[in-house]
Write an enzyme that holds these catalytic residues in place. Structure first.
Site, PDB file in Angstrom:
ATOM      1  N   HIS A 127       0.838  -1.203   0.000  1.00  0.00           N
ATOM      2  CA  HIS A 127       0.000   0.000   0.000  1.00  0.00           C
ATOM      3  C   HIS A 127       0.865   1.243   0.000  1.00  0.00           C
ATOM      4  CE1 HIS A 127      -3.709   2.244   0.505  1.00  0.00           C
ATOM      5  NE2 HIS A 127      -3.117   2.975   1.430  1.00  0.00           N
ATOM      6  N   TYR A 154      -4.882   7.391  -6.653  1.00  0.00           N
ATOM      7  CA  TYR A 154      -6.130   8.152  -6.764  1.00  0.00           C
ATOM      8  C   TYR A 154      -5.956   9.576  -7.278  1.00  0.00           C
ATOM      9  CZ  TYR A 154      -4.928   9.912  -2.025  1.00  0.00           C
ATOM     10  OH  TYR A 154      -4.302  10.454  -0.927  1.00  0.00           O
ATOM     11  N   HIS A 202     -12.011   3.703  -3.017  1.00  0.00           N
ATOM     12  CA  HIS A 202     -11.167   4.408  -2.050  1.00  0.00           C
ATOM     13  C   HIS A 202     -11.532   4.072  -0.616  1.00  0.00           C
ATOM     14  CE1 HIS A 202      -9.989   7.772   0.591  1.00  0.00           C
ATOM     15  NE2 HIS A 202      -8.912   7.807  -0.157  1.00  0.00           N
ATOM     16  N   ARG A 249     -16.497   5.948   2.631  1.00  0.00           N
ATOM     17  CA  ARG A 249     -16.842   7.371   2.587  1.00  0.00           C
ATOM     18  C   ARG A 249     -16.992   7.858   1.148  1.00  0.00           C
ATOM     19  NH1 ARG A 249     -12.026   7.559   5.371  1.00  0.00           N
ATOM     20  NH2 ARG A 249     -11.105   8.940   3.811  1.00  0.00           N
ATOM     21  N   HIS A 264      -9.542   1.333   1.659  1.00  0.00           N
ATOM     22  CA  HIS A 264      -9.282   1.887   2.983  1.00  0.00           C
ATOM     23  C   HIS A 264     -10.509   1.627   3.865  1.00  0.00           C
ATOM     24  CE1 HIS A 264      -6.722   5.177   0.869  1.00  0.00           C
ATOM     25  NE2 HIS A 264      -5.881   4.405   1.512  1.00  0.00           N
ATOM     26  N   GLU A 309      -9.877   3.333   9.414  1.00  0.00           N
ATOM     27  CA  GLU A 309      -8.571   3.896   9.793  1.00  0.00           C
ATOM     28  C   GLU A 309      -8.684   4.793  11.016  1.00  0.00           C
ATOM     29  OE1 GLU A 309      -4.872   6.485   7.850  1.00  0.00           O
ATOM     30  OE2 GLU A 309      -6.671   6.102   6.660  1.00  0.00           O
ATOM     31  N   HIS A 337      -5.552  -0.774   6.565  1.00  0.00           N
ATOM     32  CA  HIS A 337      -5.609  -0.256   7.935  1.00  0.00           C
ATOM     33  C   HIS A 337      -6.486  -1.146   8.824  1.00  0.00           C
ATOM     34  CE1 HIS A 337      -3.432   3.118   6.414  1.00  0.00           C
ATOM     35  NE2 HIS A 337      -4.445   3.578   5.708  1.00  0.00           N
ATOM     36  N   ASP A 378       2.532   3.433   2.558  1.00  0.00           N
ATOM     37  CA  ASP A 378       1.435   4.395   2.584  1.00  0.00           C
ATOM     38  C   ASP A 378       1.875   5.813   2.223  1.00  0.00           C
ATOM     39  OD1 ASP A 378      -1.014   5.598   2.926  1.00  0.00           O
ATOM     40  OD2 ASP A 378      -1.345   4.894   4.960  1.00  0.00           O
TER      41      ASP A 378
END
Length: 454
Positions: free
Chosen positions: A57, A122, A208, A211, A233, A236, A270, A321
């Site tokens: 990641h 992204y 992504h 959210r 994700h 997190e 995460h 990350d």
């Protein structure tokens, strides 16, 4: 067709440590592994050979802002205030900048013990949010950087549609990320073309987060492509958990497991904040938990429930990350140290009494990282890519080490300074601890940073 025949002094094979290992490589692939084989016609590779670690990641463009978000703000700093700094920074990045930054990050990954990268990508559009003529212009820059540095690549184009749970409108800072499902399908097609010139690339998909992608978008995305890795994700931050509960009545991992066919193709990045039922549920799916301990510490995310997850049979890998620091052994060390701090114990992630913590961490992260990358990597074994990290046995920290002690010392003491040689796809890319194109790539990086500062 390129061939190499290597003699490894010591090597970590799936069966354990072996000496005098003859490795036959053809066109980047391991064709034969012969412990105690004839050294005739071999190139001698001095040192301690390990399977190269996959980085599962990363957002390579964030390497450019490493260290720039460490000034205390007027209120309470958090992941969310860091994110605002990141949004402001990325508004200036050109495609040329992205390639220069990605190449620098990849050089540091290779020197730091990572031989393969799974890039969670992204940053798609221009600063005004307009698509480039090539929908995968930015992904093509990441692929070009992989080509020039030699790192193995799995590219994960990211679907990002909304600014929050319940299809909240995106903010101006998110304009460079956004796609609907139709645009995302075009992005995937262009991304496949972008990585095609590389050796053994892989393509996956990445919603992504819960959210940023609504349930109907997530379902439609999964219908586009039925193969390759899927990363997301999730959980997190505690605010994310609270917002997901308010939206759906479920915690993020619980929602994902009950509404989505999570299986071994998936990597949940995460997954920091899970309750016991989520820990058990995620482990049962065979999916990988994508842990980024250095970034998670830097952002104040929290501590992953590693002992319970591993006890339930869970799989994990590690990633760099935000690339605030890039070191494969550093990620493993931070993972173990976070557990020690939270639970006030030691050697908490060793696989069994009497087991080496360093080897337990290393082998688990190899397996999880390879699974998450969707590539045949992470093992010195026929049928796998010839990706090796070779330690300098003369490094002072290794003076008293042997066998599993080499991995304990690498993880908890020597770190990347003990890395001497790195081979990816049968080609040497790092010698004497330095990438072969280090100065050239660092010069381009410095020029890009000067332009951003101007």
């Amino acid at each position: 067709m390129t061939r190499r025949r290597l003699l490894l002094e010591d090597a970590l094979l799936p069966s354990g440590w072996a000496q005098g290992v003859v490795l036959e490589i053809e066109s980047g692939w391991i064709r034969a592994v012969q412990p105690g084989g004839s050294p005739e016609g071999c190139e001698r590779v001095p040192g301690i050979a390990l399977p190269g670690m996959p980085n599962l990641h990363s957002h390579t463009f964030q390497r450019a802002m490493a260290g720039l978000a460490e000034i205390r703000g007027p209120g309470e700093d958090s992941f969310w205030t860091w994110r605002n700094v990141m949004y402001g920074f990325l508004g200036r990045l050109t495609p040329e900048d992205v390639q220069a930054v990605a190449a620098q990050a990849m050089v540091e990954m290779l020197e730091g013990g990572f031989t393969a990268l799974t890039e969670f990508h992204y940053l798609h559009h221009d600063p005004a949010g307009r698509p480039y003529d090539n929908p995968a212009e930015m992904g093509a820059r990441v692929a070009a950087a992989a080509g020039e540095t030699g790192i193995g690549l799995t590219l994960l184009p990211v679907l990002y549609t909304y600014g929050g749970f319940g299809a909240q409108p995106a903010t101006s800072g998110q304009a460079r990320f956004l796609h609907g499902v139709d645009g995302y399908a075009r992005l995937l097609e262009a991304s496949a073309a972008a990585i095609a010139p590389l050796e053994d690339p892989a393509l996956g998909m990445a919603p992504h987060s819960l959210r940023a992608v609504a349930p109907e978008g997530l379902r439609a995305m999964l219908d586009i492509r039925s193969e390759g890795p899927v990363h997301i994700h999730v959980a997190e931050q505690m605010r994310e958990v609270e917002d997901c509960l308010a939206w759906s009545g479920q915690r993020p991992v619980a929602w994902l497991l009950s509404h989505t066919p999570v299986d071994p193709r998936w990597c949940l990045v995460h997954a920091t904040h899970m309750d016991p039922s989520e820990v058990e549920g995620l482990a049962r799916t065979g999916a990988v938990a994508g842990l980024c301990p250095i970034t998670e510490a830097n952002l104040g995310d929290g501590v992953f429930e590693a002992p319970a997850f591993l006890a339930a049979g869970g799989r994990f890998g590690v990633g760099s990350d935000s690339n605030v620091e890039i070191a494969a052994p550093g990620e493993l060390r931070m993972l173990e140290y976070s557990q020690r701090l939270a639970r006030r114990g030691r050697n908490l992630l060793a696989s069994a009494p009497g087991a080496s913590t360093g080897r337990s961490l290393y082998e688990s992260a190899l397996a999880g990282g390879a699974q998450a990358a969707g590539r045949r990597i992470g093992r010195i074994e026929p049928g796998h890519r010839a990706d090796l990290v070779v330690l300098d046995r003369t490094h002072p920290s290794l003076a008293l080490a042997e066998g599993d002690g080499w991995l304990d010392t690498l993880t908890f003491s020597a770190g990347p300074a003990a890395v001497d040689t790195v081979i990816v796809g049968g080609r040497s890319v790092v010698t004497g601890g330095r990438h072969h194109r280090r100065e050239e790539i660092a010069g381009r990086y410095r020029a890009a940073m000067a332009g951003l500062a101007g």
